[in-house]
Design a protein around this motif. Structure first.
Motif, short mmCIF file in Angstrom:
data_model
loop_
_atom_site.label_atom_id
_atom_site.label_comp_id
_atom_site.label_asym_id
_atom_site.label_seq_id
_atom_site.Cartn_x
_atom_site.Cartn_y
_atom_site.Cartn_z
N GLN A 194 -0.88 -0.15 6.91
CA GLN A 194 0.35 0.62 7.09
C GLN A 194 0.16 2.06 6.65
O GLN A 194 0.66 2.99 7.29
CB GLN A 194 1.50 -0.01 6.30
CG GLN A 194 2.04 -1.27 6.91
CD GLN A 194 3.23 -1.83 6.14
OE1 GLN A 194 3.63 -1.30 5.09
NE2 GLN A 194 3.81 -2.89 6.65
N LYS B 260 3.10 -0.98 2.59
CA LYS B 260 2.83 -2.20 1.82
C LYS B 260 1.35 -2.50 1.70
O LYS B 260 0.95 -3.30 0.86
CB LYS B 260 3.54 -3.38 2.47
CG LYS B 260 5.04 -3.27 2.41
CD LYS B 260 5.72 -4.47 3.03
CE LYS B 260 7.22 -4.30 2.94
NZ LYS B 260 7.94 -5.35 3.63
N ARG C 295 6.66 14.20 1.09
CA ARG C 295 6.71 12.89 0.42
C ARG C 295 6.16 12.97 -0.99
O ARG C 295 6.13 11.97 -1.72
CB ARG C 295 5.89 11.86 1.20
CG ARG C 295 6.43 11.53 2.55
CD ARG C 295 7.65 10.61 2.42
NE ARG C 295 8.07 10.15 3.72
CZ ARG C 295 8.26 8.90 4.05
NH1 ARG C 295 8.09 7.95 3.17
NH2 ARG C 295 8.66 8.59 5.25
N ARG D 284 3.46 3.75 -2.60
CA ARG D 284 4.81 3.90 -3.12
C ARG D 284 5.49 5.12 -2.50
O ARG D 284 6.64 5.05 -2.07
CB ARG D 284 4.77 4.03 -4.65
CG ARG D 284 6.13 4.22 -5.29
CD ARG D 284 6.06 4.40 -6.80
NE ARG D 284 5.08 5.39 -7.24
CZ ARG D 284 5.26 6.71 -7.21
NH1 ARG D 284 6.37 7.22 -6.73
NH2 ARG D 284 4.33 7.53 -7.66
N LYS D 285 4.79 6.23 -2.42
CA LYS D 285 5.38 7.47 -1.93
C LYS D 285 5.73 7.41 -0.45
O LYS D 285 6.71 8.03 -0.02
CB LYS D 285 4.43 8.65 -2.18
CG LYS D 285 4.34 9.03 -3.65
CD LYS D 285 3.39 10.19 -3.86
CE LYS D 285 3.31 10.59 -5.32
NZ LYS D 285 2.39 11.74 -5.51
N ILE D 286 4.93 6.70 0.34
CA ILE D 286 5.18 6.69 1.78
C ILE D 286 5.84 5.40 2.26
O ILE D 286 6.15 5.26 3.44
CB ILE D 286 3.89 6.95 2.58
CG1 ILE D 286 2.88 5.81 2.42
CG2 ILE D 286 3.29 8.29 2.20
CD1 ILE D 286 1.66 5.92 3.31
N GLY D 287 6.05 4.45 1.35
CA GLY D 287 6.71 3.21 1.71
C GLY D 287 5.83 2.22 2.45
O GLY D 287 6.33 1.39 3.21
N TRP E 111 0.55 5.31 9.03
CA TRP E 111 1.48 6.38 8.66
C TRP E 111 0.75 7.73 8.65
O TRP E 111 1.24 8.71 9.20
CB TRP E 111 2.11 6.10 7.29
CG TRP E 111 3.09 7.16 6.88
CD1 TRP E 111 4.42 7.19 7.16
CD2 TRP E 111 2.80 8.35 6.13
NE1 TRP E 111 4.97 8.34 6.62
CE2 TRP E 111 4.00 9.06 6.00
CE3 TRP E 111 1.65 8.88 5.57
CZ2 TRP E 111 4.09 10.28 5.32
CZ3 TRP E 111 1.72 10.09 4.89
CH2 TRP E 111 2.93 10.78 4.78
#
Length: 98
Positions: free
Chosen positions: A87, A83, A36, A78-81, A91
């Motif tokens: 989260q 919010k 990622r 941003r890199k892992i999506g 992840w």
């Protein structure tokens, strides 16, 4: 290709951990996190989130300012999506299981 530093072979990229960072965490960055585009410092900060650390405690442990932690977290999100921190922590914890 592995180079040398002070006559010692440097580790292969897959073996590179977080030893270069103060307050290091012994958990290695999984290939999925590296894929990622996370840096070692970003991964280290994510592992601190798993432990429930606050931005202030992360900053104190790593010897950086709290604003820098926030910048790293935004980049991680941003890199892992992700919010939010929850989260991102979920992840990161899932990466240890895969």
């Amino acid at each position: 290709m592995n180079g040398t530093l002070n006559g010692e072979a440097s580790p292969a990229p897959a073996e590179v951990g977080l030893a270069a960072h103060p307050g290091q965490d012994l958990r290695r960055m999984p290939a999925s996190a590296a894929a990622r585009g996370l840096s070692g410092r970003e991964w280290l900060i994510l592992t601190k989130l798993i432990d429930g650390a606050t931005n202030k405690s992360i900053a104190n442990e790593l010897g950086i300012c709290e604003a820098t932690v926030k910048v790293h977290l935004r980049t991680c999100f941003r890199k892992i999506g992700a919010k939010n921190r929850t989260q991102a922590a979920i992840w990161a914890s899932e990466q240890f299981l895969s």
